[in-house]
Write an enzyme that holds these catalytic residues in place. Structure first.
Site, PDB file in Angstrom:
ATOM      1  N   SER A 124       0.837  -1.203   0.000  1.00 22.22           N
ATOM      2  CA  SER A 124       0.000   0.000   0.000  1.00 22.22           C
ATOM      3  C   SER A 124       0.869   1.249   0.000  1.00 22.22           C
ATOM      4  CB  SER A 124      -0.870  -0.022   1.257  1.00 22.22           C
ATOM      5  OG  SER A 124      -1.428   1.236   1.484  1.00 22.22           O
ATOM      6  N   TYR A 150      -2.385  -1.079  10.947  1.00 21.88           N
ATOM      7  CA  TYR A 150      -2.622  -1.673   9.616  1.00 21.88           C
ATOM      8  C   TYR A 150      -1.487  -1.288   8.667  1.00 21.88           C
ATOM      9  CZ  TYR A 150      -4.109  -1.885   4.784  1.00 21.88           C
ATOM     10  OH  TYR A 150      -4.105  -2.114   3.436  1.00 21.88           O
ATOM     11  N   LYS A 154       1.934  -3.475   6.648  1.00 18.82           N
ATOM     12  CA  LYS A 154       2.368  -3.475   5.234  1.00 18.82           C
ATOM     13  C   LYS A 154       3.863  -3.196   5.166  1.00 18.82           C
ATOM     14  CE  LYS A 154      -1.539  -4.348   3.316  1.00 18.82           C
ATOM     15  NZ  LYS A 154      -1.748  -5.710   2.842  1.00 18.82           N
TER      16      LYS A 154
HETATM   17  N1  NAD Z   1      -8.851  -1.787  -0.746  1.00 21.91           N
HETATM   18  C1  NAD Z   1      -7.874  -0.911  -0.550  1.00 21.91           C
HETATM   19  O1  NAD Z   1      -8.110   0.304  -0.520  1.00 21.91           O
HETATM   20  C2  NAD Z   1      -6.444  -1.374  -0.383  1.00 21.91           C
HETATM   21  C3  NAD Z   1      -5.394  -0.454  -0.501  1.00 21.91           C
HETATM   22  C4  NAD Z   1      -4.077  -0.888  -0.326  1.00 21.91           C
HETATM   23  C5  NAD Z   1      -3.830  -2.237  -0.048  1.00 21.91           C
HETATM   24  N2  NAD Z   1      -4.857  -3.102   0.070  1.00 21.91           N
HETATM   25  C6  NAD Z   1      -4.570  -4.517   0.399  1.00 21.91           C
HETATM   26  O2  NAD Z   1      -5.038  -5.357  -0.625  1.00 21.91           O
HETATM   27  C7  NAD Z   1      -5.449  -6.615  -0.089  1.00 21.91           C
HETATM   28  C8  NAD Z   1      -6.856  -6.903  -0.536  1.00 21.91           C
HETATM   29  O3  NAD Z   1      -7.702  -5.845  -0.090  1.00 21.91           O
HETATM   30  P1  NAD Z   1      -9.266  -5.849  -0.338  1.00 21.91           P
HETATM   31  O4  NAD Z   1      -9.685  -4.439  -0.409  1.00 21.91           O
HETATM   32  O5  NAD Z   1      -9.599  -6.782  -1.446  1.00 21.91           O
HETATM   33  O6  NAD Z   1      -9.772  -6.458   1.059  1.00 21.91           O
HETATM   34  P2  NAD Z   1     -10.898  -7.532   1.341  1.00 21.91           P
HETATM   35  O7  NAD Z   1     -11.135  -7.517   2.816  1.00 21.91           O
HETATM   36  O8  NAD Z   1     -12.053  -7.346   0.447  1.00 21.91           O
HETATM   37  O9  NAD Z   1     -10.165  -8.905   0.928  1.00 21.91           O
HETATM   38  C9  NAD Z   1      -9.274  -9.567   1.783  1.00 21.91           C
HETATM   39  C10 NAD Z   1      -9.706 -11.027   1.861  1.00 21.91           C
HETATM   40  O10 NAD Z   1      -8.800 -11.705   2.732  1.00 21.91           O
HETATM   41  C11 NAD Z   1      -9.566 -12.617   3.540  1.00 21.91           C
HETATM   42  N3  NAD Z   1      -8.768 -12.860   4.741  1.00 21.91           N
HETATM   43  C12 NAD Z   1      -8.406 -11.972   5.712  1.00 21.91           C
HETATM   44  N4  NAD Z   1      -7.656 -12.596   6.655  1.00 21.91           N
HETATM   45  C13 NAD Z   1      -7.518 -13.886   6.252  1.00 21.91           C
HETATM   46  C14 NAD Z   1      -6.841 -15.022   6.791  1.00 21.91           C
HETATM   47  N5  NAD Z   1      -6.172 -14.971   7.954  1.00 21.91           N
HETATM   48  N6  NAD Z   1      -6.889 -16.182   6.114  1.00 21.91           N
HETATM   49  C15 NAD Z   1      -7.586 -16.278   4.949  1.00 21.91           C
HETATM   50  N7  NAD Z   1      -8.237 -15.241   4.391  1.00 21.91           N
HETATM   51  C16 NAD Z   1      -8.211 -14.052   5.040  1.00 21.91           C
HETATM   52  C17 NAD Z   1     -10.886 -11.912   3.765  1.00 21.91           C
HETATM   53  O11 NAD Z   1     -11.944 -12.803   4.055  1.00 21.91           O
HETATM   54  C18 NAD Z   1     -11.104 -11.204   2.424  1.00 21.91           C
HETATM   55  O12 NAD Z   1     -11.859 -11.998   1.525  1.00 21.91           O
HETATM   56  C19 NAD Z   1      -5.300  -6.489   1.431  1.00 21.91           C
HETATM   57  O13 NAD Z   1      -4.080  -7.061   1.818  1.00 21.91           O
HETATM   58  C20 NAD Z   1      -5.293  -4.991   1.643  1.00 21.91           C
HETATM   59  O14 NAD Z   1      -4.598  -4.632   2.817  1.00 21.91           O
HETATM   60  C21 NAD Z   1      -6.161  -2.722  -0.097  1.00 21.91           C
END
Ligand code: NAD
Length: 335
Positions: A124, A150, A154
């Site tokens: 991120s 959080y 990262k």
């Molecule tokens: N959405 C954003 O704005 C954003 C920005 C920067 C980085 N990210 C990163 O991108 C990745 C995906 O984000 P997203 O927005 O799709 O989030 P999201 O919550 O929709 O998807 C994450 C998935 O991981 C699963 N999960 C969480 N912990 C778990 C575990 N211990 N074992 C198995 N599954 C698990 C959840 O059920 C979920 O389906 C994350 O790592 C997030 O930190 C997201």
């Protein structure tokens, strides 16, 4: 390629699964469904005509993880699974450090044991911390002034990946630093609709548009920007997903980072105005105090991804808003 996607039923992961299936890759998903629904698999099938193999596994359950990676030999792992609520991470830091960091260490340990060495990680722009005001370039220092657990997970995971790449030169690791993903697949069949009070702008706008929340608070209108509100780099999630396919070509020994953003900042107020214009409805909003830790301007310099991965964004904020409205119009998303 045979690709394992952790967090593949989540918001970003599901969009990457669609792109991979459409490009003919074989995909298996691991998710514990803590923040997503199993029905996403049916939606993926409606879009692509293919249903990926699904394993309901928690990354904290290392034996279960090992079984999945022993039964199938994957060419590549893309790691999206993690908890992502900034506010919750401040209240429950141990939950975040345990889930995100221990989960990633478990995954990497099992990959090493089963000799899977290609790894793409969802990082991120938050890793730039207080250095990240204005335009962010991959060469900038990371890790200082990150204001919440959080974001620190990262940064810490990036450090772990760097160390691993030094210790085991078989590893080819790419960390993709996302800016602000918005929108959804143009079919409206997959997208983001979190429970509770959202942290991010677009899900908040969606809840106000649906009438589930009364009004949007815009935090600060006295920043040193044209309209006084913060500037962010909103990237369409389908462009972001395509960035992951491009990143496969960037896999090389060691640890490499790429910004995935548009390079063109949009203000929060511009976003609200665009949403009102495209939806034809007014979006109740008010100005509130600045939030501690918010930077005035944050956007990507995406040149490295363009030069090395031949990737750049193609979709606009307006496309993302139109696709969001299509998503909202689905009966299951607007009961
Ligand atoms: N959405 C954003 O704005 C954003 C920005 C920067 C980085 N990210 C990163 O991108 C990745 C995906 O984000 P997203 O927005 O799709 O989030 P999201 O919550 O929709 O998807 C994450 C998935 O991981 C699963 N999960 C969480 N912990 C778990 C575990 N211990 N074992 C198995 N599954 C698990 C959840 O059920 C979920 O389906 C994350 O790592 C997030 O930190 C997201």
């Amino acid at each position: 390629m045979k690709v394992l996607i952790t967090g593949g039923t989540g918001y970003i992961g599901s969009h990457v699964v669609v792109e991979l299936l459409e490009q003919g890759h074989e995909v298996e998903i691991i998710d514990n469904l803590i923040n997503s629904k199993i029905t996403v698999l049916d939606q993926i099938e409606k879009i692509t005509g293919k249903k990926p193999t699904f394993h309901q596994v928690d990354l904290l359950d290392q034996p279960a993880l090992e079984e999945v990676l022993t039964n199938t030999h994957f060419d590549l792992v893309m790691h999206f699974a993690g908890l992502k609520s900034v506010a919750e991470s401040v209240e429950q830091p141990l939950k975040y450090y345990s889930n995100n960091i221990t989960g990633t260490i478990n995954l990497l340990s099992v990959m090493q044991k089963t000799e899977v060495y290609n790894f793409i990680f969802s990082s991120s722009a938050t890793v730039y911390g207080d250095q990240g005001t204005g335009e962010c370039v991959e060469t900038m220092p990371t890790g200082t002034g990150i204001t919440n657990p959080y974001g620190k997970t990262k940064y810490m995971i990036e450090e772990i990946l760097k160390d691993l790449a030094v210790a085991n030169p078989n590893f080819n690791i790419v960390a993709l630093r996302y800016f602000n993903p918005i929108g959804n697949h143009s079919s409206g069949l997959i997208g983001e609709d979190p429970n509770g009070i959202p942290n991010n702008l677009m899900p908040y706008i969606m809840k106000v548009a649906k009438g589930e929340l009364k009004e949007l608070s815009i935090f600060g209108n006295d920043y040193d920007t044209d309209d006084g509100t913060c500037l962010r780099d909103f990237i369409h999630v389908v462009d972001l997903a395509k960035g992951h396919l491009a990143a496969i070509n960037g896999l090389k020994p060691g640890f490499t980072t790429y910004n995935l953003g548009t390079g063109m900042p949009t203000s929060v107020l511009q976003m609200v105005n665009a949403f009102e214009k495209i939806s034809g409805k007014s979006l109740p909003h008010k100005f509130a105090e600045r939030r501690p830790g918010d930077l005035a301007i944050l956007y990507a310099n995406p040149s490295k991804a363009k030069t090395e991965l031949n990737w750049q964004t193609e979709l606009t904020v307006e496309d993302a808003i139109k696709d969001t409205l299509t998503f909202l119009a689905q009966p299951q998303n607007n009961p």
